[in-house]
Design a protein around this motif. Structure first.
Motif: not given
Length: 339
Positions: A116, A132, A136, A223
């Motif tokens: 990540g 991101q 991720n 996330k």
């Protein structure tokens, strides 16, 4: 419930590996994001300590992953070890890496999506996706789906649920749902309240760059995506012998924070009650990957080696379905989870 309710915040990953050694021995394990001083290296060393059949280390930087491989070979010289170069921010690299893994093995027992990034300035992947979200989530989404044939083969011979997909997330997912209306955070669009991030953010967490980019919010979105991805996998893969879990490893001093300025780093210190060593940070990953008791639960998300509940926006079935379709669109390929 896990099989070891005494495991918690300060449990060492090395201890977890010893307890569940039978679940490692002879298995083919792949770990992404393996570099020195990180959770990935500790996770790899702890798997290596209990004689896996094949340990595959994936990283975007050869020198860094080779440093970890050397440590493993020195400590456990009999372990069969392979290195695969993988840049999760590049779909071309992901496809090349998946093809290389398929040349190395015809089955995969455990996949640990550990890699990540956390950045504070606007960046994009080669495909034009916010960095991101692209690295991720979209990266592990594509990599995992490309490796599903290997996982399915393992699922046919392993006990049900022993074949596992483990994806690391963060407690920071609570700060933002998926912004489907503007997943690249480009601005200029009306964002529905249910897609907007937690407000008010305070101090350094609220800071944006001149072009309106907030790296904390975009990290949080990625996330949340990790959890929704796992939630969706849980709907379809158990019938194929494959389990999927996600976890927050805790606050650990690693290279993940290298782009943070002093003010942002100081704020993280204030909100994190305990900072783990890398060995402690790997323990929840190992519980998620190995504990047989998890097969008898409905759990999704672990913190400090035990199940807990993620924010409700991270286990919304409608959002999980929308994210899957968006992810397929962004990689230009559809994946059928049913066989």
């Amino acid at each position: 419930m896990t099989s070891r309710t005494d495991f918690g915040q300060q449990t060492l990953g090395s201890e977890v590996a010893k307890v569940f050694a039978d679940q490692i021995r002879g298995k083919t394990v792949l770990i992404t994001g393996v570099s020195p001083k990180g959770i990935g290296s500790s996770t790899a060393l702890n798997f290596a300590s209990q004689t896996p059949g094949l340990l595959i280390l994936a990283s975007r930087t050869r020198a860094r992953v080779e440093e970890v491989a050397s440590q493993i070979k020195e400590a456990y010289p009999t372990v069969k070890l392979e290195i695969v170069l993988l840049d999760l921010g590049s779909q071309k690299s992901i496809r090349q890496a998946a093809a290389e893994v398929s040349r190395l093995t015809d089955k995969l027992d455990i996949l640990v999506n550990n890699a990540g990034i956390c950045v504070v300035t606007r960046q994009k992947t080669p495909e034009g996706i916010e960095q991101q979200f692209g690295t991720n989530h979209i990266g592990p989404f594509l990599f995992t789906n490309l490796l599903l044939p290997l996982l399915r083969k393992a699922g046919k011979t392993n006990p049900p649920g022993a074949t596992r997909i483990i994806s690391l997330t963060s407690a920071g997912h609570r700060l933002s749902p998926i912004r489907f209306s503007d997943y690249n955070f480009e601005g200029g669009k009306e964002v529905p309240p249910e897609e907007d991030h937690f407000k008010p953010l305070a101090g350094a967490f609220a800071k944006c760059t001149e072009d309106g980019y907030n790296g904390i919010v975009t990290y949080a979105q990625s996330k949340t995506a990790n959890i929704l991805f796992t939630f969706y996998l849980q709907k379809y893969l158990p019938s194929q012998g494959i389990a999927a879990y996600t976890l927050h490893p805790g606050s650990i001093l690693t290279d993940l924070s290298r782009d943070q300025d002093e003010e942002l780093a100081a704020q993280f210190y204030k909100v994190a009650p305990y900072w783990k060593s890398p060995d402690e940070g790997s323990s929840t990953t190992l519980v998620a990957a190995l504990d047989p008791a998890l097969n008898d639960t409905k759990g999704l998300y672990l913190v400090d080696c035990q199940f807990t509940e993620p924010h409700h926006h991270a286990k919304d079935p409608v959002a999980a379905e929308r994210l899957w379709r968006l992810s397929e669109e962004l990689v230009g390929e559809k994946f059928a989870l049913t066989v």
